[in-house]
Design a protein around this motif. Structure first.
Motif, PDB file in Angstrom:
ATOM      1  N   ARG A 278       2.552   1.713 -11.937  1.00  0.00           N
ATOM      2  CA  ARG A 278       1.431   1.871 -10.714  1.00  0.00           C
ATOM      3  C   ARG A 278       0.231   1.970 -11.286  1.00  0.00           C
ATOM      4  O   ARG A 278      -0.847   0.983 -10.321  1.00  0.00           O
TER       5      ARG A 278
ATOM      6  N   ILE B  52      -4.597  -4.037   0.509  1.00  0.00           N
ATOM      7  CA  ILE B  52      -3.879  -2.980  -0.205  1.00  0.00           C
ATOM      8  C   ILE B  52      -5.049  -2.487  -0.456  1.00  0.00           C
ATOM      9  O   ILE B  52      -4.293  -0.961  -0.665  1.00  0.00           O
TER      10      ILE B  52
ATOM     11  N   ALA C 223       0.895  -1.096   0.050  1.00  0.00           N
ATOM     12  CA  ALA C 223       0.114   0.188  -0.362  1.00  0.00           C
ATOM     13  C   ALA C 223       0.772   0.734  -0.307  1.00  0.00           C
ATOM     14  O   ALA C 223       0.263   2.083  -0.854  1.00  0.00           O
ATOM     15  N   TYR C 224       1.794   1.156   1.015  1.00  0.00           N
ATOM     16  CA  TYR C 224       2.883   2.115   0.523  1.00  0.00           C
ATOM     17  C   TYR C 224       2.853   2.441  -1.176  1.00  0.00           C
ATOM     18  O   TYR C 224       3.416   3.668  -1.178  1.00  0.00           O
TER      19      TYR C 224
ATOM     20  N   LEU D 130       2.369   2.169  -3.804  1.00  0.00           N
ATOM     21  CA  LEU D 130       1.229   1.920  -4.508  1.00  0.00           C
ATOM     22  C   LEU D 130       0.785   3.197  -4.326  1.00  0.00           C
ATOM     23  O   LEU D 130       0.507   4.404  -5.005  1.00  0.00           O
ATOM     24  N   ALA D 131       0.949   4.267  -3.097  1.00  0.00           N
ATOM     25  CA  ALA D 131       0.827   5.428  -2.322  1.00  0.00           C
ATOM     26  C   ALA D 131       1.721   6.089  -2.538  1.00  0.00           C
ATOM     27  O   ALA D 131       1.040   7.641  -3.788  1.00  0.00           O
TER      28      ALA D 131
ATOM     29  N   ILE E 264      -3.181  -0.785  -8.953  1.00  0.00           N
ATOM     30  CA  ILE E 264      -3.945  -0.676  -8.528  1.00  0.00           C
ATOM     31  C   ILE E 264      -5.405  -0.885  -9.062  1.00  0.00           C
ATOM     32  O   ILE E 264      -6.966  -1.127  -8.546  1.00  0.00           O
TER      33      ILE E 264
ATOM     34  N   ARG F 101      -4.075   1.337   1.229  1.00  0.00           N
ATOM     35  CA  ARG F 101      -3.514   2.750   0.144  1.00  0.00           C
ATOM     36  C   ARG F 101      -4.971   4.193   0.420  1.00  0.00           C
ATOM     37  O   ARG F 101      -3.699   5.270  -0.151  1.00  0.00           O
TER      38      ARG F 101
END
Length: 382
Positions: free
Chosen positions: A208, A259, A197-198, A200-201, A212, A263
Motif C-alpha cells: 500500500r 486519488i 482512495a478508500y 489506500l486510506a 501511494i 485519499r
C-alpha cells in the motif's frame, strides 16, 4: 502595535490587496468578453468595450442611390434618400465627397459635383442630389461621413453562433461535442479514484505504501510524454480515435490527482465511525457507499470542478484522440482556433463563441465553489 487586538498587520493588508488585484485581473477580461459579445462589428472596431455605454464616433463610406432611382422635379434630375440602412440611429457631424478630405462639409452643407450637380447631406443621413443633366451609374455617389452612433446591443451574434442553420462554424455542434467529452471524462475518474482512495486510506494490504508513493510520483509526469504511446495502444487494441479514447485519456491523466486528493480527505475522517460500522457487521463496500462517500462529498466536488475545467478547456487531447476530418467530433476549443484563422476580422463572432465556451465552466465553478476550499485543504491539518 501590529499584535494589539483589533488591529491588522501590514501583511494582512498586503494579502487583501493582492487578492483584490487578482480578482480584478480575472474579472476585467471576462466582463470585456461578455460586453463585446453583445456589440456589433462596427462598434467593436471603433471603440473598446469599456466605452460600450457611451456614443461612439466612426468614419464610414456610404453611397447614395443609383441613377435608376432618379426622378425629374422642376426641370432637374433628383435622387433622394437616406445614407444609413437603419435611419435615426446615427448623427452625421461632418462629411465629404473625397477620401482625402472627409470633413470638408458640415451637416446641412451643399457640395458641388461634376456636370453642375450638387448634393446636400443632413445630420440624420437624408440627402438630395440634383443636377441639370441625367445621372448615370448604378452604384451612386460615394459619401464619406463621420457619424456618432448611440450605444447598441444585439442578440444576433448569439443567434448566429448557436441557432443559425447557415452557420458553417458549427459552434452549437461543437458545444454538444464538448459536453459529450467532458461529462464522462469527469464522472469516470471520480468513480475509479473514489474506490482506490478508500482502499489506500482504510484497507491494509501489502504494498500500500508503494502504491501511494507511485500515485504521488505520477502527479509530476507531463501528459505530453504519454500521448503518442497511449494513442498507439488505442490503435492496437481497436479503440482508435473517438470519444472512448478521449474519455480514457482524460481518465488516466486525471486519476493521480483524484486519488491523492480523495485519499487525503478520507484519511482525515473519524476512525471511530468506521470501526463502529465494522463492529456492527458492515462490509467495506457498505462502509464505502453509506459512510465514506457522503462524508467525502466536498473532496469529490472539488476534484469534479478541476476535472471539468481541464477537460472542457482541453485542446491537446482533443487534437490527438478525436477524429476531426469530418467535424463530427470537433470540440469548442478547436472550433475557436479555426475561427481565429478564418474570421480574424469578425471579432463579434469570436467574442460570442469564446463567451459561450466559458459560460458552462463559470456556472459549474460558482455552483460548487463552496466545496472547493474544503476539498483542497483536506488532510493538510490534523
Amino acid at each position: 502595535m501590529s499584535s494589539i487586538a483589533g488591529t491588522k498587520s501590514s501583511l494582512t493588508w498586503a494579502v487583501h490587496l493582492s487578492l483584490a488585484a487578482l480578482v480584478l485581473l480575472w474579472l476585467f477580461p471576462t466582463v470585456g468578453l461578455l460586453v463585446s459579445s453583445f456589440r456589433t462589428s462596427d462598434q467593436i472596431a471603433t471603440s473598446g468595450w469599456w466605452k460600450a455605454m457611451v456614443p461612439s464616433e466612426q468614419n464610414q463610406t456610404l453611397r447614395t442611390n443609383g441613377a435608376q432611382d432618379q426622378i425629374q422635379k422642376d426641370g432637374l434630375f433628383v435622387i433622394e434618400g437616406n445614407l444609413f440602412e437603419n435611419p435615426g440611429k446615427a448623427t452625421i457631424s461632418v462629411w465629404g465627397t473625397s477620401s482625402q478630405n472627409i470633413d470638408a462639409y458640415k451637416a446641412g452643407d451643399t457640395a458641388e459635383l461634376k456636370k453642375e450637380a450638387t448634393v446636400t447631406v443632413q445630420s440624420n443621413g437624408d440627402y438630395a442630389m440634383q443636377g441639370p443633366e441625367e445621372f448615370s451609374g448604378k452604384r451612386g455617389q460615394r459619401i464619406f461621413v463621420t457619424a456618432k452612433s448611440p450605444p447598441e446591443f444585439t442578440l444576433s451574434n448569439y443567434k448566429y453562433v448557436l441557432f443559425d442553420p447557415t452557420n458553417r462554424e458549427g459552434m452549437a455542434k461543437a458545444f454538444f461535442n464538448t459536453l459529450t467529452v467532458t461529462i464522462p471524462a469527469t464522472i469516470i475518474p471520480i468513480l475509479v479514484a473514489a474506490f482506490a482512495a478508500y482502499a489506500l486510506a482504510w484497507m491494509d494490504f501489502p504494498g500500500r505504501a508503494l502504491l501511494i508513493a507511485a500515485v504521488v510520483g505520477l502527479l509530476v509526469v507531463p501528459l505530453q510524454l504519454a500521448l503518442i504511446p497511449l494513442l498507439k495502444l488505442h490503435n492496437e487494441i481497436g479503440i482508435g480515435k473517438g470519444y472512448l479514447g478521449a474519455w480514457l485519456a482524460h481518465t488516466g491523466f486525471g486519476l493521480p490527482l483524484a486519488i491523492y486528493l480523495l485519499r487525503n480527505y478520507m484519511v482525515g475522517l473519524p476512525r471511530d465511525i468506521i470501526e463502529n460500522a465494522r463492529v456492527d457487521g458492515a462490509t467495506d463496500f457498505q462502509i464505502f457507499v453509506k459512510i465514506i462517500l457522503p462524508l467525502s462529498f466536498p473532496a469529490l466536488a472539488s476534484f469534479a470542478i478541476f476535472q471539468f475545467l481541464w477537460t472542457w478547456n482541453d485542446l491537446l487531447i482533443a487534437l490527438v484522440f478525436l477524429i476531426d476530418s469530418t467535424g463530427d467530433t470537433t470540440v469548442m476549443t478547436k472550433q475557436i482556433v479555426e475561427l481565429l484563422g478564418t474570421r480574424g476580422g469578425n471579432w463579434e463572432i469570436l467574442a460570442t463563441s469564446a463567451f459561450v465556451s466559458i459560460a458552462v465552466p463559470l456556472g459549474v465553478f460558482f455552483a460548487m465553489q463552496k466545496y472547493l476550499v474544503r476539498g483542497l485543504l483536506a488532510g493538510s491539518v490534523k
